[in-house]
Design a protein around this motif. Structure first.
Motif, PDB file in Angstrom:
ATOM      1  N   LEU A  60       0.806  -1.108   0.101  1.00  0.00           N
ATOM      2  CA  LEU A  60       0.082  -0.073  -0.134  1.00  0.00           C
ATOM      3  C   LEU A  60       0.677   1.479  -0.051  1.00  0.00           C
ATOM      4  O   LEU A  60       0.645   2.226  -0.501  1.00  0.00           O
ATOM      5  N   CYS A  61       1.867   1.151   0.767  1.00  0.00           N
ATOM      6  CA  CYS A  61       2.721   2.378   0.686  1.00  0.00           C
ATOM      7  C   CYS A  61       3.415   2.660  -0.407  1.00  0.00           C
ATOM      8  O   CYS A  61       3.446   4.084  -0.950  1.00  0.00           O
ATOM      9  N   VAL A  62       3.976   1.834  -1.049  1.00  0.00           N
ATOM     10  CA  VAL A  62       4.759   1.730  -2.142  1.00  0.00           C
ATOM     11  C   VAL A  62       3.647   2.344  -3.526  1.00  0.00           C
ATOM     12  O   VAL A  62       4.336   2.999  -4.246  1.00  0.00           O
ATOM     13  N   ALA A  63       2.764   1.676  -3.311  1.00  0.00           N
ATOM     14  CA  ALA A  63       1.708   2.015  -4.630  1.00  0.00           C
ATOM     15  C   ALA A  63       1.243   3.414  -4.397  1.00  0.00           C
ATOM     16  O   ALA A  63       1.013   4.084  -5.251  1.00  0.00           O
ATOM     17  N   VAL A  64       0.935   3.930  -3.111  1.00  0.00           N
ATOM     18  CA  VAL A  64       0.613   5.377  -2.872  1.00  0.00           C
ATOM     19  C   VAL A  64       1.706   6.230  -3.307  1.00  0.00           C
ATOM     20  O   VAL A  64       1.440   7.269  -3.924  1.00  0.00           O
ATOM     21  N   ALA A  65       2.920   5.800  -3.053  1.00  0.00           N
ATOM     22  CA  ALA A  65       4.038   6.733  -3.184  1.00  0.00           C
ATOM     23  C   ALA A  65       4.358   6.836  -4.817  1.00  0.00           C
ATOM     24  O   ALA A  65       4.658   7.938  -5.393  1.00  0.00           O
ATOM     25  N   CYS A  66       4.099   5.635  -5.482  1.00  0.00           N
ATOM     26  CA  CYS A  66       4.387   5.387  -6.976  1.00  0.00           C
ATOM     27  C   CYS A  66       3.124   6.461  -7.488  1.00  0.00           C
ATOM     28  O   CYS A  66       3.466   7.001  -8.503  1.00  0.00           O
TER      29      CYS A  66
ATOM     30  N   GLY B  29       2.548   0.674  -9.607  1.00  0.00           N
ATOM     31  CA  GLY B  29       2.876   0.874  -8.028  1.00  0.00           C
ATOM     32  C   GLY B  29       2.595  -0.376  -7.292  1.00  0.00           C
ATOM     33  O   GLY B  29       3.309  -0.798  -6.337  1.00  0.00           O
ATOM     34  N   LEU B  30       1.255  -1.269  -7.655  1.00  0.00           N
ATOM     35  CA  LEU B  30       1.064  -2.389  -7.037  1.00  0.00           C
ATOM     36  C   LEU B  30       2.239  -3.453  -7.404  1.00  0.00           C
ATOM     37  O   LEU B  30       2.537  -4.176  -6.489  1.00  0.00           O
ATOM     38  N   PHE B  31       2.517  -3.563  -8.595  1.00  0.00           N
ATOM     39  CA  PHE B  31       3.584  -4.270  -8.857  1.00  0.00           C
ATOM     40  C   PHE B  31       4.916  -4.235  -8.180  1.00  0.00           C
ATOM     41  O   PHE B  31       5.550  -5.113  -7.743  1.00  0.00           O
ATOM     42  N   LEU B  32       5.224  -2.778  -8.206  1.00  0.00           N
ATOM     43  CA  LEU B  32       6.557  -2.488  -7.626  1.00  0.00           C
ATOM     44  C   LEU B  32       6.341  -2.999  -6.076  1.00  0.00           C
ATOM     45  O   LEU B  32       7.049  -3.246  -5.469  1.00  0.00           O
TER      46      LEU B  32
END
Length: 264
Positions: free
Chosen positions: A99-105, A115-118
């Motif tokens: 979730l944090c990575v997806a939001v940042a992306c 973002g979800l894939f990363l």
């Protein structure tokens, strides 16, 4: 194996010994030195190692042996005690990271799918590296060590749903077939685990009656490699298969010990 390959291995081992000794002097885990040595001699740095496939194969075997030995120390009943840590701790770590990575992306201009894939990638870690560091520090049996190990195992199992979701994120035209294939492999993995739970104790019982040390060791190696190869074929890691094989054998040993106590 050629003389050049042997020389490369000798130089690589020598570099690892030096890096491990330096890390020990700096009070760092030796695995940090090993990783730095691998990055240094790899194809993207000085390119000392030319036989990359051989090194990768040896590294995979080393990881399999390490996780198999750790699995031997943790029967299935003992792992079941970590199920709360695996579900809660692993779920918070994996979902929170995604979730944090997806939001940042998303704030960085990327799509939610990217973002979800990363996030999937960054939420995973190496079970072998985590367990090796815990064992080296003597913290594998500590509460925080068990929690870290439980989260690492949860990450291995989380790979399965990630594999199911990735085709949909990438918008592949054959995501339906890919999902069905992944579900079939997951079902087959469960069948294999149940079959192994039933077969492994019988096989070990028959082999132990021969009182042959060589045959018993060969049987353990066969079970370990078969489980590792099986989980790799099902889309999971070699390390997870080796760990499951070690747990099955440890569970068999603990059951035999319990039956002996009950008979007395």
């Amino acid at each position: 194996m050629s003389e050049t390959a042997l020389l490369e291995l000798a130089l690589l081992f020598a570099l690892c010994v030096g890096a491990g000794a330096l890390c020990h002097r700096l009070r760092l885990p030796p695995i940090v030195g090993f990783l730095a040595s691998g990055a240094l001699v790899g194809p993207h740095a000085i390119g000392l190692v030319q036989h990359e496939e051989m090194v990768h194969s040896l590294a995979d075997i080393g990881v399999v042996v390490l996780l198999f030995a750790l699995g031997m120390e943790m029967p299935l009943q003992q792992l079941s005690r970590l199920r709360h840590s695996m579900v809660v701790g692993g779920g918070i770590q994996i979902l929170g990271t995604i979730l944090c990575v997806a939001v940042a992306c998303w704030y960085g201009g990327m799509t939610w799918s990217q973002g979800l894939f990363l996030g999937f990638l960054l939420s995973l870690s190496s079970t072998a590296a985590v367990t090796k560091m815990l064992v080296d520090q003597g913290e594998f049996a500590a509460p925080h060590g068990r929690l870290a190990f439980a989260i690492s195992v949860a990450q291995d199992f989380a790979v399965v749903p990630m594999i199911l979701v990735v085709p949909m994120l990438l918008g592949a035209g054959s995501e339906g077939a890919g999902i069905v294939r992944s579900l079939e492999r997951l079902l087959m993995l469960l069948v294999v685990l149940i079959g192994a739970k039933l077969v492994v104790p019988r096989v070990l019982g028959l082999v132990s009656r021969t009182r042959s040390r060589e045959l018993f060791v060969l049987t353990l190696a066969t079970i370990c490699l078969l489980m590792a190869a099986g989980t790799a074929w099902f889309g999971l890691s070699l390390a997870l298969g080796a760990f499951l094989a070690g747990m099955l054998i440890a569970d068999t040993r603990s059951e035999e010990h319990t039956s002996e106590l009950q008979s007395h």
